[in-house]
Design an enzyme around this catalytic site. Structure first.
Site, PDB file in Angstrom:
ATOM      1  N   ASP A  43      10.382   4.232 -10.294  1.00 29.15           N
ATOM      2  CA  ASP A  43      10.496   2.657 -10.243  1.00 29.15           C
ATOM      3  C   ASP A  43      12.047   2.478  -9.471  1.00 29.15           C
ATOM      4  OD1 ASP A  43       8.210   2.199 -11.619  1.00 29.15           O
ATOM      5  OD2 ASP A  43       9.483   2.027 -13.616  1.00 29.15           O
ATOM      6  N   THR A  45     -10.989   6.969  16.888  1.00 33.83           N
ATOM      7  CA  THR A  45     -11.821   7.846  17.397  1.00 33.83           C
ATOM      8  C   THR A  45     -13.488   7.429  17.601  1.00 33.83           C
ATOM      9  OG1 THR A  45     -10.574   9.594  16.767  1.00 33.83           O
ATOM     10  CG2 THR A  45     -12.570  10.252  17.350  1.00 33.83           C
ATOM     11  N   PRO A 101      -3.446   5.768  10.876  1.00 34.73           N
ATOM     12  CA  PRO A 101      -4.584   6.718  10.771  1.00 34.73           C
ATOM     13  C   PRO A 101      -5.966   6.285   9.876  1.00 34.73           C
ATOM     14  CG  PRO A 101      -2.438   7.765  10.039  1.00 34.73           C
ATOM     15  CD  PRO A 101      -2.184   6.125   9.964  1.00 34.73           C
ATOM     16  N   GLY A 102      -6.887   6.617  10.237  1.00 33.51           N
ATOM     17  CA  GLY A 102      -8.351   6.206   9.584  1.00 33.51           C
ATOM     18  C   GLY A 102      -8.677   4.907   9.826  1.00 33.51           C
ATOM     19  N   THR A 103      -8.344   4.304  11.161  1.00 32.25           N
ATOM     20  CA  THR A 103      -8.794   2.880  11.278  1.00 32.25           C
ATOM     21  C   THR A 103      -9.935   2.848  12.137  1.00 32.25           C
ATOM     22  OG1 THR A 103      -7.064   2.658  12.891  1.00 32.25           O
ATOM     23  CG2 THR A 103      -6.700   1.711  11.145  1.00 32.25           C
ATOM     24  N   GLY A 104     -10.424   4.093  12.751  1.00 28.36           N
ATOM     25  CA  GLY A 104     -11.516   4.067  13.538  1.00 28.36           C
ATOM     26  C   GLY A 104     -11.154   4.246  15.135  1.00 28.36           C
ATOM     27  N   HIS A 113       6.339   1.120 -21.989  1.00 25.44           N
ATOM     28  CA  HIS A 113       6.605   0.906 -20.527  1.00 25.44           C
ATOM     29  C   HIS A 113       5.716   0.211 -19.755  1.00 25.44           C
ATOM     30  CE1 HIS A 113       8.946   3.231 -17.453  1.00 25.44           C
ATOM     31  NE2 HIS A 113       8.016   2.730 -16.646  1.00 25.44           N
ATOM     32  N   GLU A 114       4.395   0.510 -19.864  1.00 23.15           N
ATOM     33  CA  GLU A 114       3.482  -0.102 -19.016  1.00 23.15           C
ATOM     34  C   GLU A 114       3.384  -1.721 -19.291  1.00 23.15           C
ATOM     35  OE1 GLU A 114       2.424   1.058 -16.439  1.00 23.15           O
ATOM     36  OE2 GLU A 114       3.445   3.202 -16.924  1.00 23.15           O
TER      37      GLU A 114
END
Length: 649
Positions: free
Chosen positions: A508, A217, A212-215, A432-433
């Site tokens: 995770d 149309t 989807p969204g790759t152009g 955590h990060e």
């Protein structure tokens, strides 16, 4: 001439609005007329049962009645005291003489002549109401389209005239190979004799396949714009309705209209809605869809020639399409429109930047390197979000900082600066990060760490963001093992530095388990189980896709044991790396507590043992916080595969 099309559309819209208002007014007028007639019919004076004829004659004899109006068999009595009442005469021929003898004034009125129109409305009114209601419901189910209830079989395809379609190949960037595949269609539509002289036949149908969204149309519209031919556009879901035969009728009507405009292009978006393989289902709805598909197959390549009409369809599910639809003679050419590479992303950005005032510091190549995996629609959204950021800041141009903020928002979600969390919870998120980031920096084949933040974004309380240095089209075993270890870095840091466990690592674990399972069951990356596929197979059945197990219980136990071994090994690796680099984890945690967000430069300083330099546009520790305990541990859905999004509670 440029104003003619907007003016025509405005007049057409105004005419449609007036017609709609007129139709509604006519419907309500009919309803009001029928109701008025019915009420008037029932509003006639009725005979009262409380006064009998004998009592009435006694009252007249005793001088209690002053006047009687005779109308047929109805007697309207006006007593000297009290209100009028109506009784029915039994047909007494001496009644009038007796009343006059008693001194009662008697008047006579002729019966009302029956009104034919009123009687017709009275008897036919309920039927008219039912018919009007049925027409109204039919129009509602049709969405108020042209033709009302009798337009079921009319095509919903929207015609875009060649003079209205201003899209050309210059507006399509990032898919040069796809444009080369379809340029022959443009040549054929411009000069069909060139191919027909040599006996060549242009493809009747082109299937555009891609995410989807790759152009897809946009590419179809560019083909029509370059060839200067009419362009019919319709969605696959517009064919099938609740009534049997509507889909096939709409297909016939669409191709009839297209042949009148030939040469032209018919574009069917999301064709998988109607072109799924036959026999995978049961029931009336499935039969109707199959009839629609059969009619489409006949129209594209049946007994009747379909010269000059090129069908272009788009889907991201080519695997579910019927084989008869994909054979040569119908959709005999498939064009893959994939995600753009770094050069394609740069070209797409430049196309969308034409409409936006760009600052001198904006470099499309740098933005393209930082947006791997973005589709054309994602890049258009990125430029739009950057423009919105600049507008909020009252800028005259969109600069690089606006693009960085827009990219962060798309990748990690919007900032939740109003969220406040306790200091110990912020510190747990920072550990955590930091665990994710330190493990990622210590593993040799991991993608570089781009940014680490404990600023709540979307559903996440913290994010460790990695960006690859170049586009990747495949993964290797070492990369996948390191990715699992990085995912476990957050939980390992909680155990090593806090001696605690939180729900923030749940996402995770889900992702790590999926990677390990795919390595064993799909990619043959297990030394003990070998190069075999152990996933359940899918096959077409009466109720759609059916899965069946292909491994025994004993083999499944071996698969689970191998997945457990990979998980345990990588968790132990992450824990060992953090224990050996406590100083780096502590330094990164302190930097996050101070600034909340650090970028690649600060991460590199910390890993090199240097004091981290203050980041550009550093935020203070009180500018935001984390969500209170009990929040959802799910990562944001728009986080890329290389982002670490965790919620620590």
């Amino acid at each position: 001439m440029q104003c003619s099309y907007p003016l025509a559309r405005q007049l057409e819209r105004s005419s449609a609005l007036n017609n709609n208002l007129f139709q509604k007014a006519a419907i309500w007028l009919v309803i009001a007329l029928v109701l008025f007639t019915v009420f008037k019919q029932f509003d006639k004076p009725r005979a009262q049962d409380s006064v009998t004829y004998s009592q009435f004659m006694d009252d007249a004899k005793n001088g209690k009645v002053s006047r009687v109006d005779v109308q047929g068999r109805n007697l309207v009595v006006s007593p000297k005291e009290g209100s009028k009442y109506t009784i029915i005469s039994p047909g007494d021929i001496w009644m009038v003489g007796d009343l006059m003898k008693y001194g009662v004034q008697v008047t006579g009125k002729a019966d009302d002549e029956p009104n034919v129109l009123v009687q017709a409305l009275y008897y036919l009114g309920p039927t008219l109401l039912i018919i009007v209601f049925w027409f109204y419901m039919m129009r509602q189910m049709q969405g108020g389209g042209k033709g009302g209830a009798f337009s079921f079989g009319k095509s919903r395809a929207r015609l875009i005239d060649e003079n209205q379609n201003a899209v050309t190949f210059a507006d399509v960037a990032g898919c040069d190979e796809s444009k080369e595949e379809v340029v022959e269609l443009v040549d054929f539509l411009k000069d069909p004799q060139k191919f027909q002289k040599l006996g060549g036949r242009i493809p009747r149908g082109v299937l555009l396949v891609g995410p989807p969204g790759t152009g897809k149309t946009l590419l179809a519209r560019a083909i029509a714009g370059e060839a200067k031919v009419p362009f019919f556009s319709i969605s696959g879901s517009d064919f099938v309705e609740m009534f049997v035969g509507v889909g096939a009728a709409r297909v016939r009507d669409m191709f009839e209209n297209a042949k009148k405009q030939a040469p032209c292009i018919v574009f069917i978006d999301e064709i998988d809605a109607v072109g799924r393989h036959r026999g995978a289902g049961m029931g009336g709805g499935n039969d109707e869809r199959e009839q629609t598909l059969n009619q489409m197959l006949v129209e594209m390549d049946g007994f009747e020639a379909n010269s000059g009409v090129i069908v272009i369809a788009a889907t991201n599910r080519a695997d579910v399409l019927d084989k008869a639809l994909l054979r040569p003679g119908r959709f005999d050419r498939q064009v893959y429109v994939g995600l753009p590479d770094i050069r394609g992303r740069e070209q797409i950005l430049k196309v969308h930047m034409r409409k936006v005032p760009i600052g001198n510091d904006v470099d499309a190549s740098i933005i393209a390197r930082g947006t791997p995996g973005f589709s054309g629609a994602d890049l258009a959204n990125l430029v739009n979000e950057a423009a919105l950021f600049a507008a909020r800041r009252s800028k005259r141009v969109v600069d690089m900082q606006d693009f960085e903020d827009a990219k962060d928002k798309i990748y990690m979600g919007p900032e939740r600066k109003s969220t406040v969390m306790r200091e110990e919870e912020r510190k747990a998120t920072a550990y955590h990060e930091s665990g994710h980031a330190v493990v990622a920096k210590l593993l040799p084949k991991a993608d570089p760490v781009h940014k680490v933040t404990i600023m709540p974004r979307g559903w996440a309380l913290g994010v460790t963001w990695q960006l690859p240095e170049h586009d990747k089209y495949s993964k290797y075993k070492d990369n996948m093992l390191e990715e699992i270890a990085i995912l476990f870095g957050g939980r390992a840091a909680e155990e090593v530095f806090l001696n605690a466990m939180s729900t923030g690592a749940s996402n995770d674990f889900e992702r790590a388990t999926k990677i390990a399972r795919d390595m064993v069951t799909r990619f043959g990356m297990s030394d003990s189980l070998g190069a075999m596929v152990y996933v359940d197979t899918e096959q077409d059945g009466m109720f759609g896709k059916l899965s069946s197990k292909t491994v025994s219980e004993a083999t499944q136990q071996k698969v689970d044991a191998e997945i457990r071994r990979i998980i345990d090994d990588q968790y132990a690796l992450a824990k060992r790396l953090l224990e050996e680099n406590r100083d780096k984890v502590e330094a990164m945690t302190n930097a996050l507590m101070e600034w909340e967000t650090i970028d690649a430069e600060q991460v590199n300083d910390i890993m090199a043992g240097r004091p981290p330099r203050p980041p550009r546009g550093a935020q203070g520790p009180n500018s935001g916080g984390n969500t209170p305990p009990g929040g959802s541990p799910v990562a944001p859905t728009n986080a890329p595969a290389t982002a670490r999004a965790d919620e620590t509670v």
